[in-house]
Write an enzyme that holds these catalytic residues in place. Structure first.
Site, short mmCIF file in Angstrom:
data_model
loop_
_atom_site.label_atom_id
_atom_site.label_comp_id
_atom_site.label_asym_id
_atom_site.label_seq_id
_atom_site.Cartn_x
_atom_site.Cartn_y
_atom_site.Cartn_z
N GLY A 18 0.82 -1.22 0.00
CA GLY A 18 0.00 0.00 0.00
C GLY A 18 0.85 1.26 0.00
O GLY A 18 0.58 2.22 -0.71
N ASP A 71 -5.45 0.96 3.47
CA ASP A 71 -4.53 1.43 2.43
C ASP A 71 -5.02 2.71 1.77
O ASP A 71 -4.22 3.52 1.30
CB ASP A 71 -4.33 0.35 1.35
CG ASP A 71 -3.21 -0.60 1.75
OD1 ASP A 71 -2.30 -0.18 2.48
OD2 ASP A 71 -3.25 -1.77 1.32
N GLU A 141 -4.22 -1.58 -6.97
CA GLU A 141 -3.50 -2.56 -6.14
C GLU A 141 -4.40 -3.77 -5.89
O GLU A 141 -5.55 -3.62 -5.48
CB GLU A 141 -3.13 -1.91 -4.79
CG GLU A 141 -2.52 -2.92 -3.83
CD GLU A 141 -2.25 -2.36 -2.43
OE1 GLU A 141 -2.31 -1.14 -2.22
OE2 GLU A 141 -1.98 -3.19 -1.53
N ILE A 149 -6.64 -18.01 -3.49
CA ILE A 149 -7.80 -18.46 -4.27
C ILE A 149 -8.73 -17.29 -4.61
O ILE A 149 -9.15 -17.12 -5.76
CB ILE A 149 -8.58 -19.55 -3.49
CG1 ILE A 149 -7.76 -20.83 -3.48
CG2 ILE A 149 -9.95 -19.80 -4.10
CD1 ILE A 149 -8.38 -21.97 -2.73
N THR A 189 16.44 -15.15 -3.56
CA THR A 189 15.55 -14.70 -4.64
C THR A 189 14.52 -15.76 -5.05
O THR A 189 13.60 -15.48 -5.81
CB THR A 189 16.35 -14.33 -5.92
OG1 THR A 189 16.98 -15.52 -6.40
CG2 THR A 189 17.38 -13.27 -5.63
N GLY A 354 -14.01 3.49 18.65
CA GLY A 354 -14.14 2.07 18.95
C GLY A 354 -15.59 1.69 19.13
O GLY A 354 -16.47 2.55 19.17
N CYS A 381 -14.67 10.57 18.53
CA CYS A 381 -15.91 9.80 18.45
C CYS A 381 -16.18 9.07 19.76
O CYS A 381 -16.64 9.69 20.72
CB CYS A 381 -15.84 8.85 17.26
SG CYS A 381 -17.46 8.36 16.70
N ARG A 462 -22.96 5.36 15.36
CA ARG A 462 -24.42 5.28 15.50
C ARG A 462 -24.92 6.21 16.60
O ARG A 462 -25.97 6.79 16.50
CB ARG A 462 -24.84 3.86 15.92
CG ARG A 462 -24.68 2.85 14.87
CD ARG A 462 -25.50 1.59 15.08
NE ARG A 462 -25.39 0.85 13.85
CZ ARG A 462 -24.33 0.13 13.51
NH1 ARG A 462 -23.34 0.00 14.35
NH2 ARG A 462 -24.27 -0.48 12.35
N HIS A 507 -14.19 11.92 12.89
CA HIS A 507 -12.83 11.35 12.85
C HIS A 507 -11.89 12.28 12.09
O HIS A 507 -11.64 12.08 10.90
CB HIS A 507 -12.87 9.98 12.18
CG HIS A 507 -13.52 8.94 13.02
ND1 HIS A 507 -12.87 8.28 14.03
CD2 HIS A 507 -14.78 8.48 13.02
CE1 HIS A 507 -13.70 7.44 14.61
NE2 HIS A 507 -14.87 7.52 14.02
N GLU A 509 -8.80 12.40 12.14
CA GLU A 509 -7.55 11.76 11.75
C GLU A 509 -7.50 11.43 10.25
O GLU A 509 -6.43 11.38 9.66
CB GLU A 509 -7.29 10.49 12.58
CG GLU A 509 -8.25 9.32 12.38
CD GLU A 509 -9.48 9.36 13.30
OE1 GLU A 509 -9.85 10.46 13.74
OE2 GLU A 509 -10.08 8.29 13.54
N1 GLN Z 1 -19.36 3.03 19.16
C1 GLN Z 1 -19.69 4.40 19.01
C2 GLN Z 1 -20.87 4.62 18.07
O1 GLN Z 1 -21.26 3.74 17.35
C3 GLN Z 1 -18.49 5.19 18.54
C4 GLN Z 1 -18.03 4.83 17.16
C5 GLN Z 1 -16.67 5.35 16.83
O2 GLN Z 1 -15.88 5.65 17.71
N2 GLN Z 1 -16.37 5.44 15.56
O3 GLN Z 1 -21.46 5.67 18.04
#
Ligand code: GLN
Length: 546
Positions: A18, A71, A141, A149, A189, A354, A381, A462, A507, A509
């Site tokens: 990547g 990637d 890529e 497979i 190689t 998360g 988040c 969500r 997010h 980032e």
């Molecule tokens: N689990 C949380 C939600 O669904 C936060 C999601 C996240 O951090 N991207 O809202």
């Protein structure tokens, strides 16, 4: 018409294909050639959105809300483009599209087969991206390694492309690994020869072989690969491991890859200009004072789960002439051990996104520690959710405050589903995904960081801040520094009586670039770098009157 570069992998996965693809993009772009990129993932999931980060690392979200392979994050950072859903194609998407058409009766009377039906669908995806991006070169890529497979229909499709669009418009690059044997102290190689044979079995002769290795690659080795794999000598490109991934474009350019591609694809291009990129790498490699940032999450065993977060921190640290020293803190460990023991040296604490309840109380402890000790905190988040829950427990005395994601019957659902989300049964692709607008309040930390009134940021969640609790939390010292333009959704919040404690529902980032750190990350590190922790010495003044 676009030209195509197809990049396959041999020997083993995870050799940095990547990054190599992103770097090829960088060196073409440095010649004023426009590029777009696509990743083909042979697994049967429609997208990685429902997969655990332990499987393939982070799920990268595009502006238009596609949940994609990590990637794509590297492509965006290396080529500085914003990609779309068209840039990630999985076997799951291909099969479901073809089967849906079969059910509709589009092929009445026909037998549906891998060749030509799947391969035609795959090629359509290549052409669609070429069409929509209008790029001069589309780099594609193929995930995994030759011989897998699931990858076969993709290899067959890229083979057919040579005839479809003409030999002069297609280039095949194979990325392999040269293992090192300690006993004989040599690079081998043979695995490369085997993987090239495997590729040839599918009817593809690589034009260029990029050889990854942890050791320098001698001229003799290049000769050998050239001879056995039937590739021009100058088309065997060594790619030894380098200290920073951002150096890869420079190594490839130095080895002549840019010129080779331009010649083979008959481009009359500008000379390469990688000045800015060189400067970036030079700064990255210079020694800097460290800035200690604790990343508190539940997937910390697999660093790739937080790929874009780590990169965004790195970009921001570089901006401030600091070296990022990332302390990976498992949120479950925080539940057992004292926060002081694990976070003592942190100059800043970041809690990334998360899902699920595991480790949540540990993250809440991290937010509590940051608030009590005035340590800069950035919540992404889920990191915003835990920050708000912690503050509600502390400032409003609501011990049972929680998100309904973790406690469905909490009497104080500070974070909750929007009513319309409660009726969605499907899990895949059903979150609030992609870019949404956020209106900023000027005299807030977030407002200052952005220096703009309206921004668009990428979402993937969500659960939302529950407006019922807005007035009470505001009174207790929460500032809602970013709202959806209709004022109904809290996008950013921060604490009034704290040097820098900011949570965002999105997010950031994903939007950070090596030479353009995201404003929230930039200011987070900007404040963190001046925090003195136990054992740290303030730097001595350079000119002293001693
Ligand atoms: N689990 C949380 C939600 O669904 C936060 C999601 C996240 O951090 N991207 O809202």
């Amino acid at each position: 018409m676009s030209k195509y570069i197809f990049v396959t992998g041999g020997v083993v996965s995870s050799v940095g294909k990547g990054i190599t693809v992103g770097s090829i993009g960088t060196i073409l772009k440095s010649r004023q050639i426009s590029v777009s990129v696509q990743k083909l993932d042979p697994y049967l999931n429609v997208d990685p959105g429902t997969m655990s980060p332990y499987q393939h690392g982070e799920v990268f979200v595009t502006q238009d809300g596609a949940e994609t392979d990590l990637d794509l994050g590297n492509y965006e950072r290396f080529i500085d483009v914003n990609l779309t859903a068209e840039s990630n194609v999985t076997s799951g998407q291909i099969y479901s599209a073809v089967i849906a058409r079969e059910r509709r009766g589009d092929f009445l009377g026909g037998t549906i087969q891998v060749v030509p039906h799947l391969t035609t669908e795959i090629k359509e995806r290549f052409k669609k991206l070429a069409q929509s991006s209008q790029a001069e070169v589309v780099i594609i890529e193929i995930g995994g390694t030759v011989g897998d497979i699931e990858g076969q229909p993709f290899l067959e499709a890229i083979r057919q492309m040579r005839n479809d669009v003409g030999r002069e418009n297609v280039l095949y690059i194979h990325v392999t690994l040269l293992p090192y044997l300690t006993s004989t102290q040599e690079l081998k190689t043979k695995p490369t020869q085997h993987s090239v044979n495997e590729l040839r079995r599918m009817g593809i002769q690589p034009d260029i072989i990029i050889c990854r290795s942890d050791y320098p690659i001698s001229e003799g080795i290049r000769d050998k690969i050239s001879l056995f794999c039937d590739v021009d000598r100058q088309a065997v490109i060594p790619l030894p491991t380098v200290p920073t991934i951002y150096e890869v474009p420079l190594v490839l350019e130095e080895a002549g890859l840019g010129q080779l591609i331009v010649d083979r694809l008959n481009f009359k291009s500008q000379p390469s200009d990688l000045c800015q990129w060189r400067e970036l790498v030079r700064c990255l490699k210079e020694p800097h004072e460290p800035v200690n940032i604790a990343l508190v999450g539940k997937y910390v065993e697999l660093k790739d789960a937080y790929y874009s977060v780590r990169e965004a921190l790195q970009h921001a640290a570089l901006y401030h002439d600091r070296e990022l020293n990332l302390l990976w803190v498992h949120s479950e460990d925080l539940e057992k051990d004292s926060s002081e023991a694990l976070l003592r040296s942190a100059q800043g604490i970041i809690v990334p996104g998360g899902f699920g309840i595991r480790g949540i109380e540990g993250m809440i402890k991290a937010a509590c520690y940051a608030r009590n000790n005035e340590i800069p905190y950035l919540g992404l988040c889920l990191g915003m959710h835990v920050m708000v829950i912690e503050f509600a427990r502390y400032a409003l005395g609501l011990d049972k405050a929680n998100s309904t994601e973790f406690d469905a019957t909490t009497p104080y659902p500070i974070i909750d589903l929007l009513p319309k989300q409660k009726t969605i049964p499907d899990k895949g692709g059903t979150m609030r995904l992609g870019n949404y607008p956020c209106q900023l309040i000027n005299n807030s930390r977030a407002g200052q960081a952005y220096g703009q009134n309206l921004v668009y940021e990428r979402h993937r969640h969500r659960f939302e801040f529950n407006n019922e609790f807005r007035p009470r939390l505001q009174k207790a010292g929460t500032i809602y520094s970013g709202l959806s333009p209709d004022g109904r959704l809290v996008e950013l919040c921060e604490l009034a009586n704290h040097p820098w404690m900011v949570g965002c529902q999105f997010h950031p980032e994903f939007g950070s670039r090596p030479n353009r750190p995201h404003p929230l990350f930039r200011d987070f590190i900007g404040v963190a770098k001046n925090i003195l922790r136990e054992g740290a010495q303030p730097p001595l003044p350079l000119s002293s009157s001693l």
